[in-house]
Motif scaffolding. Structure first.
Motif, PDB file in Angstrom:
ATOM      1  N   ILE A  41       5.764  -9.496   0.471  1.00 26.91           N
ATOM      2  CA  ILE A  41       7.157  -9.901  -0.192  1.00 26.91           C
ATOM      3  C   ILE A  41       7.669  -9.465   0.847  1.00 26.91           C
ATOM      4  O   ILE A  41       6.880  -8.757   1.845  1.00 26.91           O
ATOM      5  CB  ILE A  41       7.135  -8.215  -1.441  1.00 26.91           C
ATOM      6  CG1 ILE A  41       6.856  -7.577  -1.386  1.00 26.91           C
ATOM      7  CG2 ILE A  41       6.522  -9.410  -2.627  1.00 26.91           C
ATOM      8  CD1 ILE A  41       7.631  -5.684  -1.629  1.00 26.91           C
ATOM      9  N   GLY A  42       9.377  -9.317   0.765  1.00 28.10           N
ATOM     10  CA  GLY A  42      10.031  -9.501   2.255  1.00 28.10           C
ATOM     11  C   GLY A  42      11.934 -10.745   1.570  1.00 28.10           C
ATOM     12  O   GLY A  42      10.927 -10.973   0.924  1.00 28.10           O
ATOM     13  N   HIS A 236      -1.752  -4.232  -5.006  1.00 31.40           N
ATOM     14  CA  HIS A 236      -1.885  -3.453  -3.382  1.00 31.40           C
ATOM     15  C   HIS A 236      -0.303  -5.200  -2.880  1.00 31.40           C
ATOM     16  O   HIS A 236       0.528  -6.271  -3.528  1.00 31.40           O
ATOM     17  CB  HIS A 236      -2.912  -4.579  -2.670  1.00 31.40           C
ATOM     18  CG  HIS A 236      -2.927  -4.009  -1.269  1.00 31.40           C
ATOM     19  ND1 HIS A 236      -3.339  -3.031  -0.543  1.00 31.40           N
ATOM     20  CD2 HIS A 236      -1.937  -4.496   0.017  1.00 31.40           C
ATOM     21  CE1 HIS A 236      -3.312  -2.054   0.412  1.00 31.40           C
ATOM     22  NE2 HIS A 236      -2.504  -3.477   0.611  1.00 31.40           N
ATOM     23  N   VAL A 237       0.452  -3.759  -2.308  1.00 28.32           N
ATOM     24  CA  VAL A 237       1.523  -4.933  -1.719  1.00 28.32           C
ATOM     25  C   VAL A 237       2.312  -4.262  -0.653  1.00 28.32           C
ATOM     26  O   VAL A 237       1.697  -3.433   0.000  1.00 28.32           O
ATOM     27  CB  VAL A 237       2.470  -4.832  -2.865  1.00 28.32           C
ATOM     28  CG1 VAL A 237       4.128  -5.315  -2.440  1.00 28.32           C
ATOM     29  CG2 VAL A 237       3.023  -4.731  -4.586  1.00 28.32           C
ATOM     30  N   ALA A 247       6.193  -1.661   4.831  1.00 28.32           N
ATOM     31  CA  ALA A 247       4.963  -1.169   3.976  1.00 28.32           C
ATOM     32  C   ALA A 247       3.616  -1.617   3.393  1.00 28.32           C
ATOM     33  O   ALA A 247       4.310  -2.856   3.908  1.00 28.32           O
ATOM     34  CB  ALA A 247       6.410  -0.682   3.042  1.00 28.32           C
ATOM     35  N   ASP A 248       3.412  -0.997   3.122  1.00 31.59           N
ATOM     36  CA  ASP A 248       1.667  -1.315   2.682  1.00 31.59           C
ATOM     37  C   ASP A 248       1.154  -0.505   1.346  1.00 31.59           C
ATOM     38  O   ASP A 248       0.890   0.925   2.005  1.00 31.59           O
ATOM     39  CB  ASP A 248       0.436  -1.345   3.713  1.00 31.59           C
ATOM     40  CG  ASP A 248      -0.561  -2.643   3.619  1.00 31.59           C
ATOM     41  OD1 ASP A 248      -0.973  -2.250   2.627  1.00 31.59           O
ATOM     42  OD2 ASP A 248      -1.051  -2.929   4.194  1.00 31.59           O
ATOM     43  N   ALA A 253       4.070   2.639  -4.954  1.00 30.34           N
ATOM     44  CA  ALA A 253       4.379   3.700  -3.193  1.00 30.34           C
ATOM     45  C   ALA A 253       4.958   2.708  -2.223  1.00 30.34           C
ATOM     46  O   ALA A 253       6.126   3.614  -2.031  1.00 30.34           O
ATOM     47  CB  ALA A 253       3.241   3.796  -2.416  1.00 30.34           C
ATOM     48  N   VAL A 254       4.819   1.341  -3.378  1.00 29.09           N
ATOM     49  CA  VAL A 254       6.298   0.598  -2.341  1.00 29.09           C
ATOM     50  C   VAL A 254       7.540   0.309  -2.317  1.00 29.09           C
ATOM     51  O   VAL A 254       8.514   0.913  -1.851  1.00 29.09           O
ATOM     52  CB  VAL A 254       5.653  -0.793  -2.307  1.00 29.09           C
ATOM     53  CG1 VAL A 254       6.681  -2.058  -1.699  1.00 29.09           C
ATOM     54  CG2 VAL A 254       3.940  -0.870  -1.385  1.00 29.09           C
ATOM     55  N   ARG A 255       7.561   0.812  -4.134  1.00 28.50           N
ATOM     56  CA  ARG A 255       8.919   1.109  -4.940  1.00 28.50           C
ATOM     57  C   ARG A 255       9.507   1.761  -4.219  1.00 28.50           C
ATOM     58  O   ARG A 255      10.968   1.720  -4.158  1.00 28.50           O
ATOM     59  CB  ARG A 255       8.540   0.591  -6.178  1.00 28.50           C
ATOM     60  CG  ARG A 255       9.736   0.625  -6.966  1.00 28.50           C
ATOM     61  CD  ARG A 255      10.087   1.115  -8.698  1.00 28.50           C
ATOM     62  NE  ARG A 255       7.930   0.533  -9.109  1.00 28.50           N
ATOM     63  CZ  ARG A 255       8.122  -0.195  -9.855  1.00 28.50           C
ATOM     64  NH1 ARG A 255       9.148  -0.691 -10.776  1.00 28.50           N
ATOM     65  NH2 ARG A 255       7.139  -0.099 -10.368  1.00 28.50           N
TER      66      ARG A 255
END
Lengths: 281, 466
Positions: A41-42, A236-237, A247-248, A253-255
């Motif tokens: 995403i991005g 996984h993001v 971020a990974d 965690a990413v949120r």
């Protein structure tokens, strides 16, 4: 066996893609784990589709290595394969952001074109097929069964004989996924599969994608803007911004990652002041 | 007028259209008086005499009136059917007839030479079998061959005649130079030996040309194939040692009846089958040879369309990028389309050389490529039946102009209708582009059916940009 399951399906290492002076993707490394849904995403223009085009062979990366591990002994370096071999040999399939179906062919034909290489081999590169040999007929029958199986799964069986271009938008999206799945991929790359879908269709898509994952044969890598899809189904993001990974991790965690929030929502005014002070403005 | 047009149930405005037609006729008459009505001609004593041609002026005016009337009839109908998306009645009739026509068509083409023979006798029927039957069938075969490249794979090839030339020269050179020197005893078999060789050579040239060229797409591909067609012709003109240049190659052996020649000798066809010698037997035999070759082309095309390679060609026409993402090697797929199309062109070329007995580069000009392409486009991209209709209309139509002697009684002795063929050809093309831009048969039959066969409208099918 333990080595196979622990080895990621796709390793992206130091991927860089430059278009002239523009660095679309800069030194990007991430893994796509086996049997999982990985989301990329991005914000707009972050370089997600460029990464996809590098993985599926439509672009040749400027730098970096893309390794697809079938098992401990079979590895494919995707940046060295021609695009059709990436699908046929390395078993990576993809869909497109702006749907690319064969609009003038029927829904069923679309799914049979996807099985081209298998059928081509069975038809003796058309020689056996020209004489309608039994070995070819058997294989053609199998291909038809597989196509019908996928049509049933995406609820389009009763539209098998319609032109693909006649289908409503949401059906076309699902048909494109089914077509990619007919190539028996190990990695399925979906470029914004939920774009333009209504909430109900979006929910159906989630079921379809998690179903594909849970069968265990195919891992998924998807680009998505629809956060309800991303946060619900992905394991996984990976977050990109300006071609760089920021971020990974797991969706949760990413949120909560401040960098991700900043990339999506912008930074607060006092943070801007902080940065400006650092730079010396 | 506006009330007439806007109400959906309005009847055709007869009086108004007739008035308009009369007005157009009067304008035409007025225009024709200074241009057509008088003509200065020299008589026997070298004096200029003024001739009046009022009848011709009248004919033009009446034609203009009829044209005007038909035009208003057409626009009236169109304004009523414009809102319904249903295909026009002609299309519907054609597509409904197509499957039922196949057995009937078979019977017709097989019986055609016999019927002509019965009607016109051995002397008079050669013209009908040769100029109409064989000529049309050659173009049907070329059209079907090019259809694989243009109609199915969507690769615009403007130099198809090059492969026709390769086939023709392959036969001519092998049959006149190679076989008499090496295997003179095979002389009567040369056509049957050379037929596959010509096809293979043409296919090989298709691959040789295709390899560098198929990286190009759309207009660029068209230009390069056009150039290739011209290169082959220029080589044939200038490499005199090889091809005898402009003078061409003559006394090319005629096909034999599987080893029995068509001549007046003791071993000839007529003597063997105890018939009176006549050139008509060879013509009839040639007719059936080209018929068999055409049917082979059709059979292979129909079969290939249902095989993975045929579907890949059509997929390539629809979307090349999607094909690549599905693991289809687009270069090889394009090359096979090019090679197979070229191969059929080679077969037709071999037959052409054998039928003519003489070939020169003049037979392989760009106009031939354009005509074959026109047949494919006019027939409807990808439709075999459409190609047949278009060949009959274009090739047969031009031939029939030579037969319209009665027009001389209307327009005078000097009038030669065949001189107007290019005008008519161009006019027909313009009309087609306006009326049916996607060809006569503008829909696609699916290659596989699950439950119910539905043909796909031309608005959905892509024309191909590869």
């Amino acid at each position: 066996m333990t080595t196979i399951s622990s080895m990621p399906l796709l390793q992206v290492e130091h991927l860089t893609m430059r278009f002239g002076g523009l660095v679309a993707v800069g030194d990007l490394s991430f893994d796509v784990a086996r049997g999982q849904i990985t989301a990329l995403i991005g914000p707009n223009g972050a370089g997600k589709t460029t990464v996809f085009n590098c993985i599926t062979g439509f672009y040749k990366p400027t730098e970096g290595r893309l390794t697809l591990n079938h098992d401990a002994n079979h590895h494919y370096l995707l940046e060295r394969l021609p695009d059709h071999d990436i699908n046929w040999k390395a078993r990576v399939a993809r869909t497109f952001q702006n749907i690319r179906l064969f609009q003038g062919m029927t829904v069923l034909e679309n799914l049979l074109v996807a099985q081209h290489n298998t059928l081509m081999r069975a038809s003796g590169y058309s020689l056996l097929g020209l004489f309608n040999a039994k070995s070819y007929r058997d294989q053609a029958d199998l291909a038809l069964q597989k196509a019908l199986h996928w049509l049933e799964r995406i609820h389009l069986l009763d539209r098998a004989d319609d032109a693909a271009g006649d289908l409503p938008y949401g059906d076309q999206r699902r048909l494109e996924i089914a077509r990619a799945m007919c190539t028996d991929p190990l990695l399925l790359c979906l470029d914004e599969p939920a774009a333009g879908l209504n909430p109900k269709e979006s929910l159906e898509l989630n079921t379809l994608l998690t179903g594909i994952r849970d069968e265990g044969k195919t891992s998924l890598l998807l680009i998505e803007h629809d956060m309800s899809v991303v946060m619900t189904i992905s394991d996984h993001v990976v977050v990109l911004d300006y071609g760089v990974k920021i971020a990974d991790g797991t969706p949760d965690a990413v949120r909560n990652d401040p960098k991700v929030i900043a990339a999506y929502l912008g930074v607060d005014d006092d943070e801007v002041a902080e940065v400006e002070a650092e730079v010396g403005l | 007028m506006s009330t007439d047009m806007s109400s959906p149930s309005s009847t055709f405005p007869m009086v108004k259209s007739l008035k308009q037609a009369g007005f157009v006729g009067m304008v035409m008459f007025g225009l024709c008086v200074p241009i057509v009505a008088f003509r200065a001609e020299q008589n026997m004593n070298n004096e200029l005499v003024l001739q009046s041609r009022w009848w011709l002026t009248l004919v033009f005016s009446v034609l203009a009136m009829i044209g005007s009337f038909l035009l208003s009839l057409y626009t009236h109908q169109k304004s009523h059917t414009a809102h319904s998306s249903a295909p026009s009645s002609v299309t519907k009739a054609l597509s409904a007839l197509a499957p039922r026509l196949t057995p009937l068509g078979f019977a017709c083409v097989i019986a055609y030479p016999m019927v002509m023979l019965a009607i016109n006798g051995p002397g008079g029927s050669i013209k009908w079998i040769d100029n109409f039957g064989i000529q049309i069938l050659i173009y049907v075969m070329l059209g079907w061959g090019l259809n694989i490249v243009v109609g199915l794979a969507g690769l615009l090839d403007l130099g198809y005649v090059a492969f026709y030339a390769v086939g023709a020269y392959a036969y001519a050179l092998i049959a006149t130079k190679v076989i008499p020197d090496t295997f003179p005893e095979l002389g009567f078999w040369s056509f049957w030996i050379c037929l596959p060789i010509s096809g293979l050579l043409a296919a090989l040239w298709g691959i040789i040309l295709g390899f560098p060229v198929l990286r190009l797409r759309g207009d660029y591909l068209a230009i390069v194939t056009l150039a290739f067609g011209e290169i082959i012709r220029l080589v044939l003109i200038n490499w005199v040692d090889f091809s005898n240049g402009y003078a061409g190659l003559s006394s090319i052996p005629r096909p034999s009846f599987f080893g029995i020649p068509f001549n007046a000798s003791e071993e000839g066809f007529a003597a063997v089958f105890d018939l009176e010698f006549s050139p008509i037997y060879r013509t009839i035999f040639l007719y059936y040879v080209i018929l068999a070759l055409s049917l082979l082309t059709a059979f292979v095309t129909i079969r290939l369309r249902r095989l993975p390679i045929g579907r890949a060609w059509e997929a390539l026409r629809e979307d090349e990028i999607a094909c690549r993402s599905l693991g289809i090697n687009t270069t090889i797929t394009k090359l096979t389309a090019f090679a197979i199309g070229a191969g059929f062109g080679g077969f037709a070329g071999c037959f052409f050389a054998a039928r003519q007995g003489f070939i020169s580069p003049e037979s392989f000009v760009f106009l031939e490529s354009a005509q074959i392409l026109a047949i494919v486009v006019l027939g409807g991209m990808g439709s075999l039946f459409g190609v047949v209709v278009a060949s009959i209309a274009l090739v047969g139509g031009i031939e029939i102009l030579r037969e319209l002697d009665f027009l001389k009684q209307v327009f005078g002795e000097a009038f030669d209708p065949s001189q107007y063929r290019m005008l008519i050809f161009g006019f027909a093309m313009v009309l087609m582009m306006l009326w049916k831009p996607r060809g006569l048969i503008a829909h696609r039959e699916p290659s596989i059916v699950y439950k119910e066969k539905k043909s796909i409208g031309s608005d959905m099918v892509q024309e191909g940009h590869g």
